[in-house]
Design a protein around this motif. Structure first.
Motif, short mmCIF file in Angstrom:
data_model
loop_
_atom_site.label_atom_id
_atom_site.label_comp_id
_atom_site.label_asym_id
_atom_site.label_seq_id
_atom_site.Cartn_x
_atom_site.Cartn_y
_atom_site.Cartn_z
N MET A 33 -23.29 14.52 -22.80
CA MET A 33 -23.06 15.98 -22.81
C MET A 33 -24.32 16.75 -22.50
O MET A 33 -24.81 17.53 -23.30
CB MET A 33 -22.53 16.39 -24.18
CG MET A 33 -21.14 15.95 -24.39
SD MET A 33 -20.65 16.27 -26.09
CE MET A 33 -21.73 15.20 -26.95
N ALA A 121 -25.63 8.29 -25.82
CA ALA A 121 -26.06 9.05 -27.00
C ALA A 121 -24.83 9.15 -27.88
O ALA A 121 -23.71 9.24 -27.38
CB ALA A 121 -26.52 10.43 -26.59
N GLY A 123 -23.22 10.21 -32.09
CA GLY A 123 -23.42 10.72 -33.44
C GLY A 123 -23.36 9.55 -34.41
O GLY A 123 -22.53 8.67 -34.27
N PHE A 205 -17.27 18.50 -30.54
CA PHE A 205 -17.64 17.52 -31.56
C PHE A 205 -16.49 17.44 -32.55
O PHE A 205 -15.56 18.24 -32.49
CB PHE A 205 -18.92 17.96 -32.27
CG PHE A 205 -20.14 17.79 -31.43
CD1 PHE A 205 -20.66 18.86 -30.70
CD2 PHE A 205 -20.79 16.57 -31.34
CE1 PHE A 205 -21.79 18.70 -29.91
CE2 PHE A 205 -21.93 16.41 -30.55
CZ PHE A 205 -22.42 17.49 -29.84
N GLU A 206 -16.53 16.50 -33.45
CA GLU A 206 -15.41 16.24 -34.35
C GLU A 206 -15.46 17.16 -35.57
O GLU A 206 -16.49 17.64 -35.99
CB GLU A 206 -15.45 14.78 -34.83
CG GLU A 206 -15.39 13.76 -33.72
CD GLU A 206 -16.66 13.74 -32.89
OE1 GLU A 206 -16.56 13.51 -31.67
OE2 GLU A 206 -17.74 13.98 -33.44
N VAL A 222 -20.12 7.63 -32.96
CA VAL A 222 -19.06 8.24 -32.14
C VAL A 222 -19.66 8.95 -30.94
O VAL A 222 -20.65 9.69 -31.06
CB VAL A 222 -18.19 9.19 -33.00
CG1 VAL A 222 -19.02 10.19 -33.74
CG2 VAL A 222 -17.13 9.87 -32.18
N MET A 224 -18.70 9.92 -26.41
CA MET A 224 -17.69 10.36 -25.46
C MET A 224 -17.78 9.58 -24.15
O MET A 224 -17.50 10.11 -23.08
CB MET A 224 -17.86 11.87 -25.20
CG MET A 224 -17.81 12.71 -26.46
SD MET A 224 -18.02 14.46 -26.09
CE MET A 224 -18.10 15.14 -27.75
N ASN A 248 -27.62 12.52 -33.55
CA ASN A 248 -27.38 13.45 -34.65
C ASN A 248 -26.61 12.71 -35.74
O ASN A 248 -25.98 11.67 -35.47
CB ASN A 248 -26.57 14.67 -34.19
CG ASN A 248 -25.17 14.30 -33.76
OD1 ASN A 248 -25.00 13.68 -32.71
ND2 ASN A 248 -24.18 14.60 -34.58
N CYS A 250 -23.53 12.65 -38.11
CA CYS A 250 -22.23 13.33 -38.22
C CYS A 250 -22.07 13.90 -39.63
O CYS A 250 -22.39 13.24 -40.61
CB CYS A 250 -21.12 12.32 -37.96
SG CYS A 250 -21.18 11.68 -36.29
C1 LIG Z 1 -23.07 12.10 -27.04
C2 LIG Z 1 -22.50 12.44 -28.37
C3 LIG Z 1 -23.24 12.81 -29.48
C4 LIG Z 1 -22.32 13.05 -30.48
N1 LIG Z 1 -22.43 13.44 -31.76
C5 LIG Z 1 -21.30 13.60 -32.51
O1 LIG Z 1 -21.39 13.94 -33.68
N2 LIG Z 1 -20.07 13.36 -31.99
C6 LIG Z 1 -19.95 12.98 -30.71
N3 LIG Z 1 -18.74 12.76 -30.18
N4 LIG Z 1 -21.08 12.82 -29.94
N5 LIG Z 1 -21.20 12.44 -28.65
#
Ligand SMILES: Cc1cc2[nH]c(=O)nc(N)n2n1
Length: 289
Positions: A33, A121, A123, A205-206, A222, A224, A248, A250
């Motif tokens: 992203m 990358a 989370g 994001f979730e 998690v 994408m 990051n 989550c």
């Molecule tokens: C690349 C990326 C980074 C994160 N962080 C997150 O919390 N949830 C996601 N889906 N992604 N995807």
């Protein structure tokens, strides 16, 4: 899926006609992203006598109309090892169907690649993971596939692989072992983990509820991307190693009002660039031996 075997052969032939080398290792450089470029220009730049092919130059390649930054296929040598490196990838949230996102993997196969290293990358859902950690993917949950959204749906071409490919050994055990040994050698085993990755469609994001659910089913990170590329890679029998840079943590409780901010994520990517390059380089060296 408009990418017939013949069409993809044309994509591969376009490249084979222009490069002398025949790489056995393909690397997908993650850029979650518009976040940090996991495989920064510098990795591709550090490739010896490299040749770059912007995606829009390669017949049948999707044109990244959405993101703006043009991706490119980079051929070069990493310490003498011939490499084919996708700099920038296609994401479902950009509007590409999964079979389009994954088609470069089939082109790598037709170029002669036998091993795929996929980076992304993600989370960190596992509470022991810190921002900046690396998670080697030991297995994945194909969340999008649960709803039938799969890069292999539609007619199967046996020239790539079987109609019903097994996925139980998707992430090669000896490569995971090498990944662990390299982490130990580099003295970074405290920040290198082995875990389960899942891919959601994004672009959002979730929610907390979604993350709690994913944690319950055993997901550690998690993202994408990556799952559809790995499924496509295993379908055509590439050996796969994948890892996530945890960008990051989550947020899984309603009281925590932190949000993954873009800047922090970018800083993480930048701060880890040289370490990731060293990590990938050492793994590539081990593959060569
Ligand atoms: C690349 C990326 C980074 C994160 N962080 C997150 O919390 N949830 C996601 N889906 N992604 N995807």
């Amino acid at each position: 899926n408009t990418y017939t075997f013949e069409a993809l052969q044309e994509s591969a032939q376009y490249l084979l006609d222009r490069v002398k080398m025949r790489p056995k290792i393909g690397i997908i450089c993650g850029s979650g992203m518009e976040q940090n470029e996991l495989c920064p220009g510098s990795l591709a730049d550090s490739l010896g006598n490299k040749q770059c092919f912007p995606y829009e130059e390669i017949p049948h390649f999707p044109v990244s109309t959405v993101t703006g930054h043009q991706g490119q296929m980079v051929f070069g040598y990493l310490q003498g090892v011939p490499i084919m490196c996708m700099q920038g990838r296609f994401h479902y949230y950009e509007g590409y169907p999964l079979w389009k996102c994954a088609m470069p993997v089939r082109v790598m196969k037709l170029v002669g690649v036998t091993h795929l290293i996929a980076t992304n990358a993600a989370g960190g859902l596992n509470p022991t993971y810190k921002v900046g950690d690396i998670m080697m993917v030991k297995d994945h949950v194909n969340m999008m596939g649960f709803a039938g959204n799969n890069p292999l749906q539609g007619p199967n071409d046996d020239r790539f692989g079987p109609r019903f490919p097994p996925m139980n050994k998707a992430y090669n055990a000896s490569l995971l072992e090498i990944g662990q040994q390299v982490a130990d050698e580099m003295g970074i085993s405290d920040i290198v983990h082995k875990g389960v990755y899942t891919c959601l469609g994004g672009p959002n994001f979730e929610t907390v509820a979604e993350l709690k659910m994913l944690r319950m089913i055993g997901v550690d990170a998690v993202g994408m991307s990556t799952v559809h590329e790995v499924i496509t890679a295993r379908h055509c029998d590439l050996t796969v190693f994948a890892f996530s840079l945890i960008t990051n943590q989550c947020i899984t409780d309603y009281e925590n009002h932190e949000e993954a901010n873009h800047e922090e994520v970018m800083d993480v990517g930048k701060s880890r660039q040289s370490l990731l390059q060293e990590y990938v380089l050492r793994i590539v060296m081990r593959l060569r031996d």
